[in-house]
Design an enzyme around this catalytic site. Structure first.
Site, PDB file in Angstrom:
ATOM      1  N   ASP A  44      37.088  38.250  37.328  1.00 48.80           N
ATOM      2  CA  ASP A  44      37.484  37.075  36.597  1.00 48.80           C
ATOM      3  C   ASP A  44      36.695  36.456  35.295  1.00 48.80           C
ATOM      4  O   ASP A  44      37.257  35.801  34.510  1.00 48.80           O
ATOM      5  CB  ASP A  44      37.710  35.748  37.695  1.00 48.80           C
ATOM      6  CG  ASP A  44      38.860  36.007  38.511  1.00 48.80           C
ATOM      7  OD1 ASP A  44      39.856  36.524  38.339  1.00 48.80           O
ATOM      8  OD2 ASP A  44      38.800  35.437  39.678  1.00 48.80           O
ATOM      9  N   HIS A 101      48.467  28.803  41.511  1.00 47.94           N
ATOM     10  CA  HIS A 101      48.106  27.800  42.277  1.00 47.94           C
ATOM     11  C   HIS A 101      47.642  26.459  41.520  1.00 47.94           C
ATOM     12  O   HIS A 101      46.399  26.012  41.639  1.00 47.94           O
ATOM     13  CB  HIS A 101      46.956  28.564  43.011  1.00 47.94           C
ATOM     14  CG  HIS A 101      45.833  29.009  42.519  1.00 47.94           C
ATOM     15  ND1 HIS A 101      45.007  28.197  41.884  1.00 47.94           N
ATOM     16  CD2 HIS A 101      45.172  30.230  42.617  1.00 47.94           C
ATOM     17  CE1 HIS A 101      44.161  29.064  41.256  1.00 47.94           C
ATOM     18  NE2 HIS A 101      44.078  30.309  41.795  1.00 47.94           N
ATOM     19  N   HIS A 148      36.938  41.661  43.660  1.00 47.44           N
ATOM     20  CA  HIS A 148      37.207  40.422  44.085  1.00 47.44           C
ATOM     21  C   HIS A 148      38.694  40.413  44.667  1.00 47.44           C
ATOM     22  O   HIS A 148      39.690  41.014  44.370  1.00 47.44           O
ATOM     23  CB  HIS A 148      37.340  39.599  42.955  1.00 47.44           C
ATOM     24  CG  HIS A 148      37.856  38.227  43.022  1.00 47.44           C
ATOM     25  ND1 HIS A 148      37.525  37.501  44.020  1.00 47.44           N
ATOM     26  CD2 HIS A 148      38.537  37.273  42.019  1.00 47.44           C
ATOM     27  CE1 HIS A 148      37.959  35.974  43.973  1.00 47.44           C
ATOM     28  NE2 HIS A 148      38.634  36.040  42.794  1.00 47.44           N
ATOM     29  N   GLU A 182      40.543  38.104  45.984  1.00 46.74           N
ATOM     30  CA  GLU A 182      41.582  36.872  45.784  1.00 46.74           C
ATOM     31  C   GLU A 182      43.020  37.824  45.505  1.00 46.74           C
ATOM     32  O   GLU A 182      43.083  38.783  44.967  1.00 46.74           O
ATOM     33  CB  GLU A 182      41.243  36.103  44.531  1.00 46.74           C
ATOM     34  CG  GLU A 182      42.265  34.872  44.741  1.00 46.74           C
ATOM     35  CD  GLU A 182      41.779  33.674  43.812  1.00 46.74           C
ATOM     36  OE1 GLU A 182      40.714  33.633  42.975  1.00 46.74           O
ATOM     37  OE2 GLU A 182      42.628  32.581  43.775  1.00 46.74           O
ATOM     38  N   HIS A 223      33.945  33.622  40.850  1.00 45.39           N
ATOM     39  CA  HIS A 223      33.792  32.402  41.406  1.00 45.39           C
ATOM     40  C   HIS A 223      34.128  32.330  42.951  1.00 45.39           C
ATOM     41  O   HIS A 223      34.419  31.332  43.427  1.00 45.39           O
ATOM     42  CB  HIS A 223      34.902  31.624  40.552  1.00 45.39           C
ATOM     43  CG  HIS A 223      36.304  32.039  40.984  1.00 45.39           C
ATOM     44  ND1 HIS A 223      37.371  31.196  41.707  1.00 45.39           N
ATOM     45  CD2 HIS A 223      37.367  33.272  40.892  1.00 45.39           C
ATOM     46  CE1 HIS A 223      38.475  32.108  42.064  1.00 45.39           C
ATOM     47  NE2 HIS A 223      38.350  32.982  41.549  1.00 45.39           N
ATOM     48  N   HIS A 250      41.615  39.296  33.780  1.00 40.94           N
ATOM     49  CA  HIS A 250      42.823  38.545  33.145  1.00 40.94           C
ATOM     50  C   HIS A 250      42.801  38.671  31.676  1.00 40.94           C
ATOM     51  O   HIS A 250      41.450  38.555  31.371  1.00 40.94           O
ATOM     52  CB  HIS A 250      42.993  37.256  33.693  1.00 40.94           C
ATOM     53  CG  HIS A 250      43.022  37.213  35.084  1.00 40.94           C
ATOM     54  ND1 HIS A 250      44.231  37.175  35.784  1.00 40.94           N
ATOM     55  CD2 HIS A 250      42.151  36.602  36.021  1.00 40.94           C
ATOM     56  CE1 HIS A 250      44.110  37.014  37.013  1.00 40.94           C
ATOM     57  NE2 HIS A 250      42.959  36.637  37.384  1.00 40.94           N
ATOM     58  N   TYR A 302      40.434  28.618  31.275  1.00 41.20           N
ATOM     59  CA  TYR A 302      40.250  29.536  32.368  1.00 41.20           C
ATOM     60  C   TYR A 302      38.753  28.912  32.911  1.00 41.20           C
ATOM     61  O   TYR A 302      38.737  28.681  34.221  1.00 41.20           O
ATOM     62  CB  TYR A 302      40.342  30.784  32.036  1.00 41.20           C
ATOM     63  CG  TYR A 302      40.052  31.720  33.229  1.00 41.20           C
ATOM     64  CD1 TYR A 302      41.235  32.196  33.854  1.00 41.20           C
ATOM     65  CD2 TYR A 302      38.935  32.075  34.074  1.00 41.20           C
ATOM     66  CE1 TYR A 302      41.281  32.948  35.127  1.00 41.20           C
ATOM     67  CE2 TYR A 302      38.893  32.603  35.006  1.00 41.20           C
ATOM     68  CZ  TYR A 302      40.146  33.254  35.610  1.00 41.20           C
ATOM     69  OH  TYR A 302      40.093  33.808  36.780  1.00 41.20           O
ATOM     70  N   ASP A 358      45.314  37.518  43.507  1.00 42.45           N
ATOM     71  CA  ASP A 358      45.964  38.011  42.287  1.00 42.45           C
ATOM     72  C   ASP A 358      45.514  39.558  41.940  1.00 42.45           C
ATOM     73  O   ASP A 358      45.800  40.193  41.104  1.00 42.45           O
ATOM     74  CB  ASP A 358      45.636  37.323  41.268  1.00 42.45           C
ATOM     75  CG  ASP A 358      44.310  36.671  41.271  1.00 42.45           C
ATOM     76  OD1 ASP A 358      43.696  36.717  42.167  1.00 42.45           O
ATOM     77  OD2 ASP A 358      43.977  36.338  39.852  1.00 42.45           O
TER      78      ASP A 358
HETATM   79 FE1  FEO Z   1      39.652  34.733  41.395  1.00 40.67          FE
HETATM   80 FE2  FEO Z   1      41.890  36.170  39.187  1.00 40.67          FE
HETATM   81  O1  FEO Z   1      41.182  35.767  40.918  1.00 40.67           O
END
Ligand code: FEO
Length: 395
Positions: A163, A23, A77, A79, A144, A222, A191, A81
């Site tokens: 994250d 993104h 989380h 999101e 976040h 990640h 990041y 991903d």
């Molecule tokens: Fe906020 Fe790695 O997603």
């Protein structure tokens, strides 16, 4: 591909070697979506992966245990991903209950039909026993997303940090001591700058709460898992979230027929006339990614932004950078606006208004030259560079 973090606790995620856009985050070194399997009397999966990689995640789990043995799936989380594969994963785990906080459930409900999912809502302080080990939950709102949460295994001093403390870097190894620490920190900084910067206060609250935990391993969602250099990443997050700056100035500009380039060079000369030790980053907006620009902005103590004029406005790449930087809500830095124009003004003026709008102090009036810079406009840019350097040295 699986790696054992602690006895019976495995990495079962996905390495996305060639993803280059996340993104708009330029993932020049790829990314990973980390999932973890905790095997005890009960078995828990911590987070999933992007939706297309659900089959690989399921295969990784099956190499360790039958899918029907999974009792819990934790969603730290939602999101996509990390939560994107949730529907496909739960469909294949007939005995699993999803553990997530209420905000996370609401986000998942926005993405999926969750009406048939077994869900147990958890909140900070809640614990789930797996047998010898425990899952303890700590909500970390806005680090976040509103739903963000850590899961902690006290018996193992292991924190699944979602994250936070992550890096977009695809590697064949999983631990920080198996890779170059400076390289990991560069990616952790990118990041933080591009994802976490607006939420520094929430990061500090989270770190305060986390400081009460005994931790000898941090497993983010990640990148590499921290087991050797935990103080280094915690120090870095403490500095970044406190808006600590370096002796550094970012000159960011875009030019049409090199007049604005000449003004940028004058700003640079002015800075160097005061000090040769200031770290100056002279960045052309069209030749650098927004990701690099934001990363350099994070610890800069001052900025100079310039643009030529196109259709009475700043050039598009510069306008995009201004929008991106504004959204990231960096701490205020002294700045200077400059630019050139031909038959219609607008570039420098737009940047000066941008500084006013986000309430960053401008060091001197903006410089807007017509056609080619003359001695007066060049001298004004040189002087602005000098003033910025003095501000940086005296901060
Ligand atoms: Fe906020 Fe790695 O997603």
């Amino acid at each position: 591909m699986k790696t054992e973090l602690k006895s019976g606790i495995y990495w079962v995620g996905y390495v996305d070697w060639n993803v280059r856009d996340f993104h708009s985050f330029n993932t020049a070194h790829g990314a990973t979506y980390n999932s973890y399997l905790v095997q005890d009397e009960k078995v828990a999966l911590i987070d999933t992966v992007k939706e297309p990689y659900a089959p690989q995640l399921l295969r990784n789990i099956q190499e360790l245990t039958p899918l029907e043995k999974i009792d819990y799936v934790v969603c730290n989380h939602a999101e996509p991903d990390h939560g994107g594969a949730m529907a496909a994963v739960l469909k294949n785990l007939p005995n699993a209950t999803l553990l997530c906080n209420a905000k996370c459930r609401n986000v998942l409900a926005g993405y999926f039909d969750i009406s048939h999912w077994k869900i147990q809502i958890v909140k900070s302080g809640d614990q789930i026993s797996l047998g010898k080990r425990t899952l303890a939950f700590l909500e970390t709102p806005m680090v976040h997303w509103p739903d963000s949460m850590f899961t902690y295994v006290p018996e193992e001093k292991l924190l699944f940090s979602m994250d936070a403390f992550g890096q977009h870097i695809a590697t064949s190894v999983r631990f920080d001591d198996e890779w170059s620490l400076p390289d990991i920190l560069v990616e952790a900084k990118a990041y933080y700058a591009n994802i976490v910067t607006p939420y520094g206060k929430q990061v500090q609250k989270t770190m305060e709460a986390g400081s009460k935990l005994a931790i000898d391993m941090i497993a983010p969602s990640h990148g590499l898992i921290w087991r050797k250099n935990i103080p280094a990443i915690l120090d870095a997050y403490a500095n970044w979230s406190a808006n600590q700056t370096e002796s550094k100035i970012v000159i960011l500009y875009d030019s049409m027929w090199e007049s604005t380039t000449r003004l940028a060079d004058e700003v640079l000369s002015g800075i160097l006339s005061v000090s040769q030790t200031i770290n100056v980053q002279l960045l052309h907006a069209r030749r650098n990614t927004l990701t690099r620009i934001a990363t350099e902005m994070l610890d800069a103590a001052a900025v100079a932004f310039g643009s030529a004029t196109l259709n009475s406005q700043a050039l598009p790449a510069m306008a995009a950078a201004l929008t991106y930087i504004k959204g990231l809500k960096f701490a205020k830095k002294p700045g200077f606006a400059f630019g050139s124009s031909g038959w219609g003004i607008g570039g420098a003026e737009q940047i000066s208004k941008w500084f006013d709008e986000i309430q960053w102090e401008q060091v001197g009036k903006y410089v807007s030259c017509r056609w080619r810079p003359n001695d007066e406009s060049k001298a004004a840019c040189f002087e602005a560079g000098r003033l910025l350097a003095q501000r940086v040295l005296n901060r």
